[in-house]
Design a protein around this motif. Sequence first.
Motif, mmCIF file in Angstrom:
data_model
loop_
_atom_site.group_PDB
_atom_site.id
_atom_site.type_symbol
_atom_site.label_atom_id
_atom_site.label_comp_id
_atom_site.label_asym_id
_atom_site.label_seq_id
_atom_site.Cartn_x
_atom_site.Cartn_y
_atom_site.Cartn_z
ATOM 1 N N LEU A 167 -5.416 -3.668 -8.485
ATOM 2 C CA LEU A 167 -4.766 -2.491 -9.062
ATOM 3 C C LEU A 167 -5.194 -2.389 -10.519
ATOM 4 O O LEU A 167 -4.665 -3.101 -11.379
ATOM 5 C CB LEU A 167 -3.245 -2.610 -8.962
ATOM 6 C CG LEU A 167 -2.694 -2.618 -7.532
ATOM 7 C CD1 LEU A 167 -2.284 -4.024 -7.128
ATOM 8 C CD2 LEU A 167 -1.522 -1.658 -7.403
ATOM 9 N N ALA A 195 2.154 1.650 -3.465
ATOM 10 C CA ALA A 195 1.098 2.161 -4.336
ATOM 11 C C ALA A 195 0.917 3.667 -4.145
ATOM 12 O O ALA A 195 0.726 4.413 -5.117
ATOM 13 C CB ALA A 195 -0.214 1.421 -4.061
ATOM 14 N N ALA A 196 0.977 4.111 -2.893
ATOM 15 C CA ALA A 196 0.835 5.543 -2.622
ATOM 16 C C ALA A 196 2.002 6.332 -3.220
ATOM 17 O O ALA A 196 1.818 7.429 -3.764
ATOM 18 C CB ALA A 196 0.743 5.772 -1.117
ATOM 19 N N GLY A 220 -4.449 -0.438 -12.766
ATOM 20 C CA GLY A 220 -3.328 -0.139 -13.645
ATOM 21 C C GLY A 220 -2.306 -1.251 -13.750
ATOM 22 O O GLY A 220 -1.337 -1.120 -14.491
ATOM 23 N N SER A 260 0.838 -1.204 0.000
ATOM 24 C CA SER A 260 0.000 0.000 0.000
ATOM 25 C C SER A 260 0.866 1.245 0.000
ATOM 26 O O SER A 260 0.542 2.246 -0.661
ATOM 27 C CB SER A 260 -0.931 -0.001 1.222
ATOM 28 O OG SER A 260 -1.798 -1.108 1.208
ATOM 29 N N GLY A 268 1.422 6.562 -6.933
ATOM 30 C CA GLY A 268 0.110 7.060 -7.324
ATOM 31 C C GLY A 268 -0.767 6.012 -7.973
ATOM 32 O O GLY A 268 -1.641 6.338 -8.795
ATOM 33 N N ALA A 269 -0.584 4.747 -7.606
ATOM 34 C CA ALA A 269 -1.382 3.667 -8.193
ATOM 35 C C ALA A 269 -2.758 3.598 -7.538
ATOM 36 O O ALA A 269 -2.882 3.674 -6.318
ATOM 37 C CB ALA A 269 -0.664 2.330 -8.028
ATOM 38 N N GLU A 270 -3.776 3.449 -8.363
ATOM 39 C CA GLU A 270 -5.139 3.335 -7.860
ATOM 40 C C GLU A 270 -5.351 1.958 -7.239
ATOM 41 O O GLU A 270 -4.922 0.941 -7.776
ATOM 42 C CB GLU A 270 -6.143 3.526 -8.998
ATOM 43 C CG GLU A 270 -7.602 3.366 -8.565
ATOM 44 C CD GLU A 270 -8.566 3.366 -9.731
ATOM 45 O OE1 GLU A 270 -9.791 3.253 -9.481
ATOM 46 O OE2 GLU A 270 -8.103 3.460 -10.885
ATOM 47 N N LEU A 271 -6.019 1.919 -6.085
ATOM 48 C CA LEU A 271 -6.421 0.672 -5.447
ATOM 49 C C LEU A 271 -7.936 0.577 -5.480
ATOM 50 O O LEU A 271 -8.638 1.515 -5.087
ATOM 51 C CB LEU A 271 -5.929 0.603 -4.001
ATOM 52 C CG LEU A 271 -4.420 0.690 -3.766
ATOM 53 C CD1 LEU A 271 -4.104 0.516 -2.283
ATOM 54 C CD2 LEU A 271 -3.689 -0.349 -4.589
ATOM 55 N N LEU A 272 -8.453 -0.562 -5.945
ATOM 56 C CA LEU A 272 -9.890 -0.762 -6.045
ATOM 57 C C LEU A 272 -10.307 -1.853 -5.070
ATOM 58 O O LEU A 272 -9.953 -3.027 -5.257
ATOM 59 C CB LEU A 272 -10.278 -1.157 -7.473
ATOM 60 C CG LEU A 272 -11.779 -1.280 -7.763
ATOM 61 C CD1 LEU A 272 -12.461 0.073 -7.601
ATOM 62 C CD2 LEU A 272 -11.998 -1.823 -9.175
#
Length: 455
Positions: free
Chosen positions: A293, A190-191, A295, A187, A194-198
Amino acid sequence: MTGDRARITRARFLALTSGVALAGLAAACGGPTSTAPMRRTTVPDPTGWIVTRWRRDPFALGSYSHLAAGATPADRETLARPIDDRLFLAGEATSVDFPGTVHGALLSGRRAAAQLRERVERGSVVVVGAGAAGLAAARELSDAGFRVIVVEARDRIGGRVWTSDRLGVPLDLGASWIHGVDGNPLSDLAAEVGAELLPTDYDNAAVRDAAGPTEIDESRLDALTDLAGSLDPTEPLGPAVDRLRGMADPRGRAELDFLIASEIETDLAADIEDLTPLAVEEGRELGGGDATLPGGYAGLLDAAGDDLDIRLGAVARSIGRSDTGVVVEGPTGAVSAEAAVVTLPLGVLAAGSVRFSPGLPPAARAAISRLRMGVLDKVYLRFPEPFWDTEAELIGYVGPPGGAWAAWLNMLPITGEPILAAFNAGSVAARLESRSDRRVVAEAMTALRAMYGGA
């Protein structure tokens, strides 16, 4: 997922031990959770597909590890110990807390790096493998001032994390989920990028059989849990499953096979007959729910590999060590260093395709022989338009004996495109790996047309 556990429903299986029902898959109280139309429809042919074969991958020889009969978490602890002052093992198979996961692999790499730093003050290190464990170890050691060379057999980094855009959008062929976003180092990665987490809502599921939407008696899995509790923790679950199957009618056996395949086997990447109660219970869960993710997963590891000296296509054939250092040799040459972090998957270690000189200690070899490398494969299918329960995140299929094609993931809310993903594990996955893509896709389409009534 193949690089980390699917973890589709393991938490709900474990919850059964305290009497919590399968809220999403058990529709006995009111039917499937999806509100999409349940009419029969025509199922079109797919316009594209991807079929994974992780057991046939020579640099993985499977997806991730599990406890087979006779194995315990102590075997993972054995592999996590330094071999000596020169050699350190890492990878998800060495993680006691988070086996079978990407964050378990990443944390094991950091653990190995810390062990090395306690024994080697400075100098050079060779890291074998550029998956999550290898990249994490390399990053820690590089930041600490070591000269680090990473040798990777593949032509890409990531190992069992592999994102493909062959169907027009990022699709993860290996690991797909961040399992427990709270306190998870992934996490944080990802932050940073800038990766989107769904988030995934596992309770948002639809279940079908050849007649359409169906209901499932979740107490069948509850009964298996009760029987498993009477076994020795290191004994296989096969006898308990055989007993339940023998007590059930044909429909009951079909439901049991479905629950086992979708709840347990796709999580642990193995047939339930090969698993033990310890295998189902081991490890810790992080909070916050799971997330995909959109992306693609590979972006996280791409960022972790920035500025590292990574040599792709460098297959390791032997790893020698002496009082003065280590030498990793392969077809492309040799790399010498003062110490090595080896992140080879359990399947590769067990196969002996990389020779250690001197050999690994007897305790480590025994641990490798007791642990097992499972297999979980995916089939991605792209269609002209969606025909399935589009509001359901998970779709289950109560089909033929053995639970083949039991677990499906609706990729529409993740990718925005009409794509389905099917998961098969253990012997079902191994059987499919021996077939051509077209035969595998044809079998998947037989299941979908049974579920949705196409011509």
